[in-house]
Structure formats: C-alpha cells, structure tokens
Design an enzyme around this catalytic site. Structure first.
Site, PDB file in Angstrom:
ATOM      1  N   HIS A  65       7.540  11.601  -9.577  1.00  0.00           N
ATOM      2  CA  HIS A  65       6.596  12.527  -8.912  1.00  0.00           C
ATOM      3  C   HIS A  65       6.190  12.035  -7.522  1.00  0.00           C
ATOM      4  O   HIS A  65       5.073  12.316  -7.075  1.00  0.00           O
ATOM      5  CB  HIS A  65       5.304  12.716  -9.724  1.00  0.00           C
ATOM      6  CG  HIS A  65       5.498  13.031 -11.177  1.00  0.00           C
ATOM      7  ND1 HIS A  65       5.508  14.314 -11.679  1.00  0.00           N
ATOM      8  CD2 HIS A  65       5.694  12.211 -12.247  1.00  0.00           C
ATOM      9  CE1 HIS A  65       5.690  14.277 -12.984  1.00  0.00           C
ATOM     10  NE2 HIS A  65       5.812  13.012 -13.358  1.00  0.00           N
ATOM     11  N   SER A 113      14.309  11.450  21.278  1.00  0.00           N
ATOM     12  CA  SER A 113      13.586  12.683  21.575  1.00  0.00           C
ATOM     13  C   SER A 113      13.605  12.909  23.086  1.00  0.00           C
ATOM     14  O   SER A 113      13.527  11.957  23.853  1.00  0.00           O
ATOM     15  CB  SER A 113      12.141  12.548  21.081  1.00  0.00           C
ATOM     16  OG  SER A 113      11.295  13.437  21.790  1.00  0.00           O
TER      17      SER A 113
END
Ligand code: ARG
Length: 448
Positions: free
Chosen positions: A156, A278
C-alpha cells in the site's frame, strides 16, 4: 504503375488515399519478407511445373534484388500501387514481363499479407525474447550486487517489513522471465504457413503447401484455408497480449524506480547520462526515460485493444478492416524491443545509497519479525501479535533493518535463489538461439 485489380475506371482520389491508408509506409518494413515468401512460393510453383526453370531463375534474381533494396531502404511503394504486394508484382512485371505476371498464380494478397506479417513478426518476437533475457540478466546483476542491501519493503506504499534490494530487483527479473513460455507459445502460433489459403478458399491447382511451409522454416501448414483468414487479427491480438506481460512489468518497475530515486525516498540515484534536464529549472534532472517506459504500458494496451476490436464481430474470411491490424502489431513489437533495451543503461548506471535505504526504515517496520521471534519460541501467533501490538517499542529491536535475514524459506529475502533465475535466462537464450539459427538458415537457403 497501378493497382492489380484496375479495370479502367479511375478510383476517386480521396477514396484511393483513404483505402490505401498507411500501407505504402508500413509495407516498407514488410517488403523483404514479402519477397522471401515470394521466393518460396515461386520455388514451389516451378516444382509443380506452373513456372519453368528459366522463369524461376529470373524471378529469383529479381526477388533477391528486391530484398537487397528493401534492406537498404531503397525500395519504393507508390500511393497508386496501394501496398507492398502490388509494388512487388509491378516491379517483377516491369522487369520480367509475362514471368512477373505469373507470380500471383496460386495466391491472393490475403494470404500474402498474412505470410509476410508472420515472417516479420516471428523475427521481431525473437528480438523481444533476446532483449527480455538481457534485461532480466541486468536486473539479476543488480540483485546479486545488492543482495544484502536492506531497504524497506512496502505494501500500500506504506512501510511493511525490512527487505533487500536483492529481493526487489530479482522479483522483477523473475516476473520478466515468466513471459518466456508465453513468447514461445506466441511464436508457435505465428510460425505456421498461411500460403496457399489464397483468398480463404484455396485455388484449383495442386499447390504443395507443405513444401512452401518447409522452405520458409514454418513449423507447419495452418490447415483450413478459411481458418487461416479468420486468424488475421487474432494472431495480432495474441502476440500483443503476450507482450503486455513484460511491458506492464516494466511500466511498474519504472514507477518504482522513479519513486526510489525521488528526493523523498532517495534510495537510488539515476546517472546524469540517463536523465534529462529542464529548459527552465537549471538544477533539475528528470527521469523522462522511465516515464516513457511507463507510458508504453498504456500504449501497448491500446494497441492490443485495437487489434482485438478490429477483428471481433467480423463474419468469416477477409475484410479490409483487417488492414488496420498491421500498424498496432508492428508498433507494439518494435516498442517492446525499445523499452526492454532502453531500461538497461538506466539499470547499469544506477547507484544505491545504502545509508538512505537503511535509515529510512521506521523502527515499527520490525514488528512482524518481532512477532515471529516469539513464534519461534512456541508462542501462538495471535498472542504474540497482540503483545507486540500493545507495546511495539518494547518488542522491536533498536535496529530492525536486517530482520529479513531470519526469513530463509524458499524465495524469501534471506535465501534468494538467483541461480534458478539465471538458469531460466539461459534456457530462454537456448530457445532463442535455436529459433534464430533456423530463421537465418531460411534466409540463407532462399537468398542463396
Ligand atoms: N493491404 C491489404 C491488407 O492489409 C492487403 C490485402 C488486400 N486484399 C484485398 N482483398 N483487398 O489487408
């Protein structure tokens, strides 16, 4: 040069463009295989005395030339020709006159397109198998190197139990290798000769279908001529479905690696040569490659659906709908090879921050191992569980990170059997080599 079925009346231009679709581009990848199929077909026609020996010799020379040109990227398919099959026949007729006009004896484009698609796809599937083996081995190398590197194990996305990077990397290796038998079955399904089924109903000639099958290195003739045609679309769906296993594995692994290399977790670091920058934020290195590997899971699912949807609901036999099954098959096979291949430099350059792996563990992660220490001393499981749950601080060791060492049964992190996976990779390699040799021998025998 024009279409094979032309009777004089011109086809409306927009309809011509629409019906031809992407075939002139797509078929460039299939032309060499179409020429290979034609070599086998012509050889058989000469053996049953439909072609003379001289005609066969001339056809061979020309078809070999087409293979060369196709491999060099020099073969051309004009829009007016519809597809590669037409371009091939036009070319033979242009060069050889009446001899070229005989090549279509005993066949239809319907069996021809299936034949060259299968010849193409079986080789692409072999490339997939080889890349899959290599990528599994790359994962196994990481598993060996980090066999004892403690890291939180998650369920989970919450810390669950202390684990190792050895367990993590070899898990994905095992999952990938699970695709091997599926690939072999898909290969067998593909590796059947459709030739001689013609448009789906055979022809009034004593075709030797077995001979063509043998010449092309197929395992056998696919029998019922109509079943051959009904298989189009279905084969594509089965092959793409087979690829889904490993491609979705890689999609998940990519997500794991993205998170594990994030600032938040920092368990691993991706090398600069595999990350991208970037245009605005000078400090950034981004895992674009892993994101695109992940996205290929979505793409392949769409391609699989496309093939399945196209053939479902059609009545028996050929329909032009099936032309659209070619693009998803070729794209799916080629993209699968790509994602398997491109992951390897990511794996071989990644570095592990052992300290982050270990220190990120919450102490409570040792709770289950604490329960089992009591179970080992004879306490009933639920009683031990409740006691640990009541006061975890007291039960859990101050450094629980190596709790995985006590889990030593088959497949557990304390007793990884990487040898078994290496054997499976070796077996896949042997299967691949055997098939590869047979395919190479087919080309060799027909190209001379
Ligand atoms: N480009 C066609 C296809 O991929 C080839 C077969 C054409 N056959 C026909 N009957 N129109 O399906």
């Amino acid at each position: 040069m024009s279409r094979l079925w032309e009777r004089g009346e011109p086809l409306e231009a927009t309809i011509a463009r629409f019906t031809v679709g992407d075939d002139p581009q797509l078929d460039l990848r299939l032309v060499a295989y179409d020429a290979l199929g034609s070599l086998a077909h012509a050889t058989m026609l000469a053996e049953i005395e439909v072609l003379t020996h001289e005609e066969l010799t001339a056809l061979r020379r020309e078809l070999r030339q087409v293979v060369d040109e196709a491999r060099r990227g020099e073969f051309e398919i004009a829009l007016a020709e519809e597809d590669g099959h037409t371009a091939l026949e036009n070319r033979l007729t242009e060069r050889l006159g009446d001899t070229g006009k005989r090549i279509h004896t005993g066949r239809s484009r319907n069996d021809q397109v299936i034949a060259c698609t299968r010849l193409y796809a079986r080789e692409a599937l072999l490339r997939v198998a080889d890349e899959l083996r290599e990528t599994s081995l790359a994962l196994l190398r990481l598993a060996t190197e980090h066999r004892e590197t403690s890291v939180p194990g998650y369920t989970h996305t919450r810390q669950a139990m202390p684990s190792t990077l050895g367990l993590f990397f070899s898990a994905w290796a095992e999952n990938l290798l699970d695709a091997a038998p599926w690939l072999e079955v898909a290969y067998q399904h593909l590796n059947r000769s459709p030739l001689g089924s013609a448009s789906g109903y055979g022809v009034a000639l004593a075709l030797d279908r077995q001979r063509v099958s043998d010449l092309l290195g197929f395992d056998r003739v696919q029998r019922n001529t109509l079943a051959v045609q009904n298989d189009r679309g279905r084969t594509e769906m089965l092959v793409l479905g087979t690829l889904l296993g490993p491609v979705l594995d890689l999609s998940r692994l990519a997500t794991d690696l993205i998170w594990m290399s994030s600032e938040a977790l920092g368990f691993i670091r991706l090398a600069d040569q595999v990350t991208t920058g970037s245009s605005i934020m000078p400090q950034k290195r981004n895992p674009d490659v892993l994101e695109l590997i992940r996205a290929n899971g979505a793409r392949l699912r769409a391609r699989h659906q496309e093939a399945a949807n196209l053939y479902a609901g059609l009545t028996a036999g050929y329909h032009r709908d099936l032309q659209y099954t070619k693009a998803p098959l070729l794209a799916g096979l080629e993209e699968t090879v790509d994602v398997l291949r491109v992951l390897r430099p990511v794996l071989s350059t990644l570095t592990v921050d052992d300290r982050r792996c270990r220190e990120s563990m919450d102490r409570s992660i040792g709770a289950t191992d604490a329960v089992y220490r009591q179970v080992a001393q004879g306490r009933p499981f639920r009683e031990a569980y409740k006691e640990v749950a009541a006061d975890p601080e007291a039960a859990v060791e101050s450094d629980p990170s190596e709790g995985w060492r006590a889990r030593r049964h088959l497949g557990a992190p304390g007793a990884l059997d990487l040898g078994e996976l290496e054997e499976r990779a070796t077996e896949l390699g042997e299967w691949h080599r055997g098939r590869q040799r047979a395919v190479a021998a087919t080309w060799q025998a027909l190209l001379g």
